[in-house]
Enzyme design. Structure first.
Site, short mmCIF file in Angstrom:
data_model
loop_
_atom_site.label_atom_id
_atom_site.label_comp_id
_atom_site.label_asym_id
_atom_site.label_seq_id
_atom_site.Cartn_x
_atom_site.Cartn_y
_atom_site.Cartn_z
N TRP A 146 -3.20 -2.49 -1.45
CA TRP A 146 -2.86 -3.83 -1.89
C TRP A 146 -3.58 -4.76 -0.92
O TRP A 146 -3.23 -4.81 0.26
CB TRP A 146 -1.35 -4.01 -1.81
CG TRP A 146 -0.80 -5.23 -2.45
CD1 TRP A 146 -0.50 -5.41 -3.77
CD2 TRP A 146 -0.41 -6.45 -1.79
NE1 TRP A 146 0.03 -6.66 -3.98
CE2 TRP A 146 0.10 -7.32 -2.79
CE3 TRP A 146 -0.45 -6.91 -0.47
CZ2 TRP A 146 0.56 -8.60 -2.51
CZ3 TRP A 146 0.01 -8.18 -0.19
CH2 TRP A 146 0.51 -9.02 -1.21
N ARG B 227 4.58 0.52 -6.15
CA ARG B 227 4.59 -0.33 -4.95
C ARG B 227 3.66 -1.52 -5.10
O ARG B 227 3.75 -2.47 -4.33
CB ARG B 227 4.17 0.49 -3.73
CG ARG B 227 5.20 1.50 -3.30
CD ARG B 227 4.70 2.32 -2.15
NE ARG B 227 4.48 1.54 -0.96
CZ ARG B 227 5.31 1.49 0.08
NH1 ARG B 227 6.42 2.16 0.05
NH2 ARG B 227 5.02 0.77 1.13
N HIS C 50 21.23 -35.14 -11.38
CA HIS C 50 20.63 -35.68 -10.16
C HIS C 50 19.12 -35.46 -10.14
O HIS C 50 18.50 -35.51 -9.08
CB HIS C 50 21.30 -35.05 -8.93
CG HIS C 50 22.76 -35.33 -8.91
ND1 HIS C 50 23.28 -36.56 -8.57
CD2 HIS C 50 23.81 -34.55 -9.25
CE1 HIS C 50 24.61 -36.52 -8.69
NE2 HIS C 50 24.95 -35.31 -9.11
N GLU D 262 9.25 -13.33 -12.65
CA GLU D 262 8.42 -12.30 -12.01
C GLU D 262 7.81 -11.33 -13.01
O GLU D 262 6.72 -10.83 -12.79
CB GLU D 262 9.16 -11.56 -10.90
CG GLU D 262 10.26 -10.64 -11.34
CD GLU D 262 10.93 -9.90 -10.19
OE1 GLU D 262 10.24 -9.45 -9.29
OE2 GLU D 262 12.16 -9.78 -10.23
N LYS E 190 6.64 -3.61 -4.55
CA LYS E 190 8.04 -3.22 -4.52
C LYS E 190 8.64 -3.41 -3.13
O LYS E 190 9.79 -3.79 -2.98
CB LYS E 190 8.18 -1.76 -4.95
CG LYS E 190 9.59 -1.24 -5.00
CD LYS E 190 10.39 -1.92 -6.11
CE LYS E 190 11.83 -1.50 -6.16
NZ LYS E 190 12.63 -2.47 -6.93
N ASN F 178 -1.26 2.00 6.18
CA ASN F 178 -0.43 0.92 5.62
C ASN F 178 -0.07 -0.01 6.77
O ASN F 178 0.21 0.46 7.88
CB ASN F 178 0.89 1.48 5.07
CG ASN F 178 0.71 2.11 3.71
OD1 ASN F 178 -0.39 2.20 3.20
ND2 ASN F 178 1.82 2.56 3.13
N GLY F 179 -0.01 -1.31 6.48
CA GLY F 179 0.37 -2.27 7.52
C GLY F 179 -0.78 -3.22 7.81
O GLY F 179 -1.75 -3.29 7.04
N GLU G 55 19.27 -15.44 -10.10
CA GLU G 55 18.74 -14.10 -10.26
C GLU G 55 18.04 -13.96 -11.62
O GLU G 55 16.95 -13.37 -11.73
CB GLU G 55 19.87 -13.08 -10.09
CG GLU G 55 19.52 -11.64 -10.38
CD GLU G 55 18.33 -11.09 -9.60
OE1 GLU G 55 17.86 -11.74 -8.65
OE2 GLU G 55 17.83 -10.01 -9.98
N LYS H 110 14.13 -13.03 -12.21
CA LYS H 110 13.75 -11.85 -13.01
C LYS H 110 12.77 -12.27 -14.10
O LYS H 110 11.77 -11.62 -14.34
CB LYS H 110 15.02 -11.25 -13.62
CG LYS H 110 15.00 -9.78 -13.77
CD LYS H 110 15.53 -9.03 -12.57
CE LYS H 110 14.80 -9.30 -11.28
NZ LYS H 110 15.40 -8.76 -10.12
N CYS I 273 0.84 -1.21 0.00
CA CYS I 273 0.00 0.00 0.00
C CYS I 273 0.87 1.26 0.00
O CYS I 273 2.02 1.23 0.45
CB CYS I 273 -0.86 0.03 1.24
SG CYS I 273 -1.83 -1.45 1.46
C1 F6R Z 1 12.86 -9.01 -7.34
C2 F6R Z 1 12.81 -8.16 -6.19
C3 F6R Z 1 12.56 -8.76 -4.86
C4 F6R Z 1 13.31 -7.99 -3.77
C5 F6R Z 1 12.92 -8.52 -2.38
C6 F6R Z 1 13.68 -7.82 -1.27
O1 F6R Z 1 13.15 -8.30 -8.50
O2 F6R Z 1 12.94 -6.97 -6.30
O3 F6R Z 1 12.89 -10.11 -4.84
O4 F6R Z 1 14.67 -8.10 -3.98
O5 F6R Z 1 11.55 -8.34 -2.17
O6 F6R Z 1 13.42 -6.45 -1.28
P1 F6R Z 1 14.36 -5.44 -0.51
O7 F6R Z 1 15.68 -5.44 -1.20
O8 F6R Z 1 13.67 -4.12 -0.62
O9 F6R Z 1 14.47 -5.94 0.89
#
Ligand code: F6R
Length: 613
Positions: A74, A27, A511, A495, A608, A100-101, A488, A492, A2
């Protein structure tokens, strides 16, 4: 998750609030709403879906108030709907709240309020807050100027869980009251105008002067002043911080999406990260740390703890720490670490990586480490974020605001920063030959130019993306330092393109996973370590024999063999190669998602900053 924005000043609030909501879109959210104060009543408009629906809604132009709060929701408690979206009002429409929360004891509070005659119109946990404020307000027999503030404080005392709230009241048309606990909230300062936001980018184009709120702080905002209080309503003072971020850094600057803009920013952001700690022919420099040789000598272990991409950054630097310091390094997922009773003591150094600095699991892991006596260092991108206030020391990545949900430039800055930190510790400890450290440092200084070189030719990756964007499964393989990069790349891709993908250490194929390889499947191999290249090539031959299409990312001179595509990247020391090898893979995910016509900046279900567990 949120997002909150609020304004109190001498201008019409609505355009500022809508602009802030648009900046908070990254976000992740599923509905949006706004409340403004119009003399003696509160106007409230809420819409499901994008902020654009709110912007287009009938009546928005008629909101003329100069005080307002707005929110992107959210969904956690209750589906995405107008009723459940914020702001929420109490039964008498006296108080409006954005939150928020998560209020963990909301069911109990709802029962209490219901027994006291209150009704509920939504399924949310938030709706208890305006009603609790009203409850305490109506019970307060003192009719002085502090009544609003006291009612908010009493309501906050009853809340269990996490909150950042902003409250306006039709009885107080010239003020706003805000508070927070375990959820971020900042106050922006400008003469005759005050702003509040859950994220600095939302207000950056109006002010760079920010007050940071600590847990339980309460602030009372007027257009020309702000008063801060602790949880007992004692007045406290706060320093105004100047945020270095540039307002243009939260614009797309001619790029189609934030993600591609941020990928292309990497030569600059990596240079920024490097220049704060490493200059040619000098020792690495970390003035923000006070870590002695004696302390480093006493260490029996280093833990690196984070989530998602930030955790992959930890995996990418494990080798350099172990090689240069000869101290064992464990990299852990914060959500696992916090519940597994890890072996930590005062001889354990803990590094926590978090772009946002607000990730709930990482914060909980940090609290656990502190309670066991370990020294803690936060690596974060957001000035004043929660993690930076909890850790013993903070090192900033200086990557600038990252808006796209998929992390790219923050990741490369995290890896660069931790590589330099490993070298710094080695210099303090004297644990590695200085000649070797000089070579590594000189290779690090060359990285921005090398990333630029990779970004100067994106056509081949684009073409490959066109060939594979309809696939259902894609595999990434790597050995040693290339394995975390495979992880990674796989994260990417999944997602933002919603294609199922997995990453495997190439030696693990036999394996089990090789059973999934069949004709036409795509396998991406990453090869940057000459010592391991022949072995990974053998594994790739095995998948090709079974009909796989292969894309190779390498800095080695390997024969094209029958690989479908080989992308050559500039050479560097294999210990720091993830900073280069990840870039074509970020581009691959981006172009695949674009071919699928997806919203790359706001992938479904993702937020985010993950501020709840
Ligand atoms: C993927 C991504 C997430 C963040 C994770 C941690 O692209 O961005 O996997 O890396 O949610 O977020 P932070 O770094 O803000 O703790």
């Amino acid at each position: 998750m949120c997002g909150i924005i609020g304004y109190i000043g001498n201008k019409k609030a609505t355009p500022i609030l809508i602009d802030g909501l648009l900046k908070l879109e990254y976000r992740g959210y599923d509905s949006a709403g706004i409340s403004t104060l119009e003399d003696t009543y509160i106007s409230n408009i809420k819409k499901t879906g994008r902020v654009k629906n709110l912007y287009d809604s009938e009546g928005l132009d008629n909101l003329n108030g100069t005080i307002g709060i707005a929110h992107t929701r959210w969904a956690t408690h209750g589906k995405p709907s107008c009723e459940n979206s914020h702001p929420h009002l109490d039964n008498s429409n006296t108080f409006a709240v954005v939150h928020n929360g998560i209020i963990e004891n909301y069911a109990e509070l709802r029962t209490f309020l219901t027994n006291n005659g209150y009704n509920f119109l939504s399924e949310t946990d938030t709706e208890v807050i305006p009603n609790l404020i009203h409850y305490y307000f109506s019970k307060d027999t003192k009719n002085d100027d502090g009544k609003f503030l006291r009612a908010v404080k009493s309501a906050c005392n009853d809340l269990k869980g996490s909150y950042a709230i902003s409250v306006i009241s039709k009885l107080y048309p010239n003020r706003m009251v805000v508070s927070r606990k375990d959820s971020p909230l900042v106050v922006g300062y400008r003469d005759n105008e005050k702003y509040i936001a859950s994220d600095i980018p939302a207000i950056l184009s109006y002010t760079k002067n920010i007050y940071l709120l600590n847990d339980y702080d309460i602030a009372e905002l007027y257009n020309d002043s702000v008063n801060f209080y602790d949880k007992n309503l004692n007045k406290i003072s706060k320093d105004l911080k100047n945020i270095e971020w540039d307002a243009s850094s939260v614009e797309k600057d001619g790029f189609d999406d934030y993600m591609i803009k941020e990928i292309f920013e990497q030569p600059k952001t990596i240079r920024e990260t490097i220049s704060s700690h490493l200059q040619e022919n000098e020792l690495c420099n970390f003035p923000e740390l006070n870590i002695s040789k004696d302390y480093l000598t006493s260490l029996n272990k280093i833990f690196i703890v984070a989530c998602g991409t930030a955790m992959h950054a930890g995996l990418a630097v494990k080798n350099i720490f172990e090689k240069l310091l000869s101290i064992p390094v464990e990299v852990d997922i914060a959500s696992e670490f916090r519940y597994r009773n890890p072996l930590i003591d005062n001889k354990t150094l803990m590094l926590f990586i978090s772009q946002s600095g607000e990730t709930a699991d990482t914060l909980a892991a940090l609290a656990l480490a502190k309670s066991k006596g370990a020294k803690t260092i936060a690596i974060s991108n957001v000035v004043g974020s929660s993690i930076t206030r909890e850790a013993d020391y903070t090192i900033y990545t200086h990557a600038g605001p990252e808006i796209a949900v998929a992390s790219t430039k923050a990741y490369t800055s995290q890896v660069v920063l931790l590589d330099i930190l490993a070298i710094h510790f080695a210099e303090v400890l004297g644990s590695s030959a200085s000649k070797d450290l000089e070579v590594l440092k000189s290779n690090l200084l060359k990285l921005p130019e090398k990333v630029k070189e990779i970004l100067s030719n994106t056509d081949t990756i684009k073409d490959f993306a066109k060939k594979i964007y309809n696939e259902h499964d894609i595999f990434f393989l790597g050995r040693g330092i290339d394995y975390p990069v495979a992880m990674e790349a796989s994260l990417k891709l999944k997602e933002i393109s919603y294609i199922h993908s997995d990453a495997y250490a190439a030696g693990e194929l036999k394996h089990g996973p090789i059973a999934l390889i069949e004709n036409g499947i795509t396998v991406v191999g990453i090869l940057t370590d000459s010592a391991l290249t022949p072995k990974t090539i053998s594994n790739l031959q095995e998948v090709m024999t079974r009909g796989a299409k292969t894309l190779i990312i390498t800095n080695q001179s390997i024969k094209k063999n029958n690989f479908n595509l080989v992308i050559n990247i500039p050479e560097t020391d294999s210990l720091i190669s993830p900073i280069l090898s990840v870039v074509p893979l970020q581009l691959l995910s981006y172009y695949v998602a674009k071919e699928k016509g997806l919203d790359v900046d706001k992938p479904r279900n993702l937020a985010k900053s993950v501020t709840v567990e």
